[in-house]
Design a protein around this motif. Structure first.
Motif, mmCIF file in Angstrom:
data_model
loop_
_atom_site.group_PDB
_atom_site.id
_atom_site.type_symbol
_atom_site.label_atom_id
_atom_site.label_comp_id
_atom_site.label_asym_id
_atom_site.label_seq_id
_atom_site.Cartn_x
_atom_site.Cartn_y
_atom_site.Cartn_z
ATOM 1 N N HIS A 27 47.652 91.506 1.620
ATOM 2 C CA HIS A 27 46.476 90.893 1.454
ATOM 3 C C HIS A 27 46.624 89.424 1.325
ATOM 4 N N MET A 28 47.581 88.976 0.432
ATOM 5 C CA MET A 28 47.645 87.340 -0.223
ATOM 6 C C MET A 28 48.221 86.873 1.170
ATOM 7 N N HIS A 54 45.398 85.844 3.548
ATOM 8 C CA HIS A 54 44.475 84.749 3.002
ATOM 9 C C HIS A 54 45.304 83.518 3.037
ATOM 10 N N GLY A 55 46.363 83.321 3.458
ATOM 11 C CA GLY A 55 46.901 82.014 3.607
ATOM 12 C C GLY A 55 47.951 81.745 2.341
ATOM 13 N N HIS A 56 48.400 82.294 1.518
ATOM 14 C CA HIS A 56 49.178 82.214 0.340
ATOM 15 C C HIS A 56 50.658 82.166 1.036
ATOM 16 N N ALA A 58 40.217 86.368 -2.513
ATOM 17 C CA ALA A 58 41.848 86.107 -2.388
ATOM 18 C C ALA A 58 42.277 84.788 -1.780
ATOM 19 N N ASP A 59 41.336 83.861 -1.356
ATOM 20 C CA ASP A 59 41.634 82.573 -0.974
ATOM 21 C C ASP A 59 41.845 81.757 -2.286
ATOM 22 N N SER A 60 41.425 81.937 -3.272
ATOM 23 C CA SER A 60 41.563 81.134 -4.354
ATOM 24 C C SER A 60 42.889 81.403 -5.055
#
Length: 380
Positions: free
Chosen positions: A224-225, A228-230, A284-286
């Protein structure tokens, strides 16, 4: 704290250090063998499934023994020997067969040990968190380092790299081989089936739903992370943050329980966990909000679990401790784990993906909170 209790800390450290290798990296090993998602899913299903059956069967074998420490040592030896079977398996059927045997023994010994710990603590179950915290330390050290080891030696090195941890667990169990059985329960506690004790069914249902709410986290949090680009480093940092906070809170849990009571704290833990999963689902983007959500692991896991152990000491005193722990372990982490994993997988494969999975996790936890608030006979 009594220096004699340090041997309990040592076993928690070794047991959860081994779990720190198993939980994050068993899937990577299975994938490295060339197997697909069905085999990985089967491994997860067997892991949770054996949590349902192993604890009560083991409790039945050990409950009336005059030498429960010898049974405990035997369980740890069988855990080591069965895990060693992974050294010689490659085919899917063989991997799953070894997993079934390994899971039966590995998931059986911890409920017995929890009962032994509560018996040793006697009138001070509030000190449980200061012993259990060493398990979190062991998990953190291994989970944070074994990824690099597998990068260096290859994914298929997992069984060989992990075997020394199970050997260390056996050595730590040796110090408990002469532990005595708990004293008989008081006459007032002698009658009635475990299920009929006041508040037990409500407590077990709350624990089951809380564990089900963790299903998306244990199975899909990293994915999931990533979605969202992490980066991998950021995700690793989030995992580490959660465990570090968990360690600190386990150390402080006795003071909090003494001040506020296990009942009030348990309700607070459920409320915070609902917010945690909603943040993870929709923000999740933050990275900052994800760090805040991970910091709440102090309540979602550490304080919640310490409160559960405090309540368990009251529900199942004396010789009922072992059977009570097996009931709690199988019901919450067994049935709850299977339910949470299945719920998360179905949501993940749907159009809703991770957001839906974590929303369902929040819904399960919210239901647990509602049941908790509606309690009438719950003892704290």
């Amino acid at each position: 704290m009594d220096p004699r209790l340090h041997r309990f800390s040592a076993f928690y450290f070794c047991y959860y250090a081994a779990l720190g290798a198993y939980t994050p990296y068993i899937g990577r090993w299975v994938d490295g063998l060339g197997h697909g998602g069905y085999v990985v899913g089967g491994m997860l299903g067997l892991w949770y499934g054996t949590r349902i059956f192993a604890p009560p069967v083991w409790a039945a074998l050990t409950g009336r023994s005059a030498r429960p420490g010898r049974w405990f040592l035997a369980g740890c030896l069988l855990t080591l020997l069965s895990f060693a079977g992974f050294l010689f398996t490659r085919e899917a059927w063989a991997v799953l067969a070894v997993m079934a045997v390994f899971g039966l023994f590995y998931n059986a010994v911890m409920p017995q040990f929890e009962a032994m710990t509560l018996t040793a603590l006697g009138p001070r179950p509030d000190l449980y968190g200061r012993l259990r915290v060493w398990g979190s330390i062991g998990f953190l050290l291994v989970a944070g380092s074994y990824g690099a080891l597998m990068d260096r030696f290859g994914a298929t090195s997992f069984p060989l790299l992990s075997l020394p941890l199970f050997l260390a667990m056996l050595v730590a169990a040796w110090w408990h081989r002469d532990d005595t059985p708990p004293a008989p329960a008081a006459a007032a506690d002698a009658g009635g089936h475990l299920w009929r004790r006041p508040g037990v069914r409500r407590f077990l249902l709350v624990a089951l739903l809380m564990q089900a709410g963790f299903g998306p986290f244990y199975v899909f949090y990293t994915l999931h992370m990533q979605a969202h680009g992490h980066s991998g480093a950021a995700i690793g940092g989030l995992w580490a943050l959660g465990v570090l906070i968990e360690i600190l809170m386990f150390w402080q849990a006795p003071r909090l329980i003494a001040r506020f009571g296990a009942g009030a704290l348990l309700g607070a833990c459920l409320a915070v966990t609902v917010l945690r999963w909603l943040l993870t689902a929709f923000f999740a983007d933050s990275l900052a909000l994800m760090a805040l959500a991970q910091a709440s692991h102090a309540l979602s896991f550490a304080t919640f679990y310490a409160c559960c152990m405090q309540l368990m000491a009251g529900f199942f005193p004396g010789r009922r401790a072992g059977a009570g722990q097996s009931l709690f372990f199988g019901f919450s982490q067994g049935f709850g784990g299977v339910l949470g994993a299945a719920m998360a997988a179905l949501a993940w494969e749907s159009a809703g993906g991770g957001a839906l999975a974590f929303t369902l996790g929040a819904a399960a936890t919210a239901l647990a909170w509602a049941i908790w608030l509606a309690r009438r006979q719950f003892r704290t």
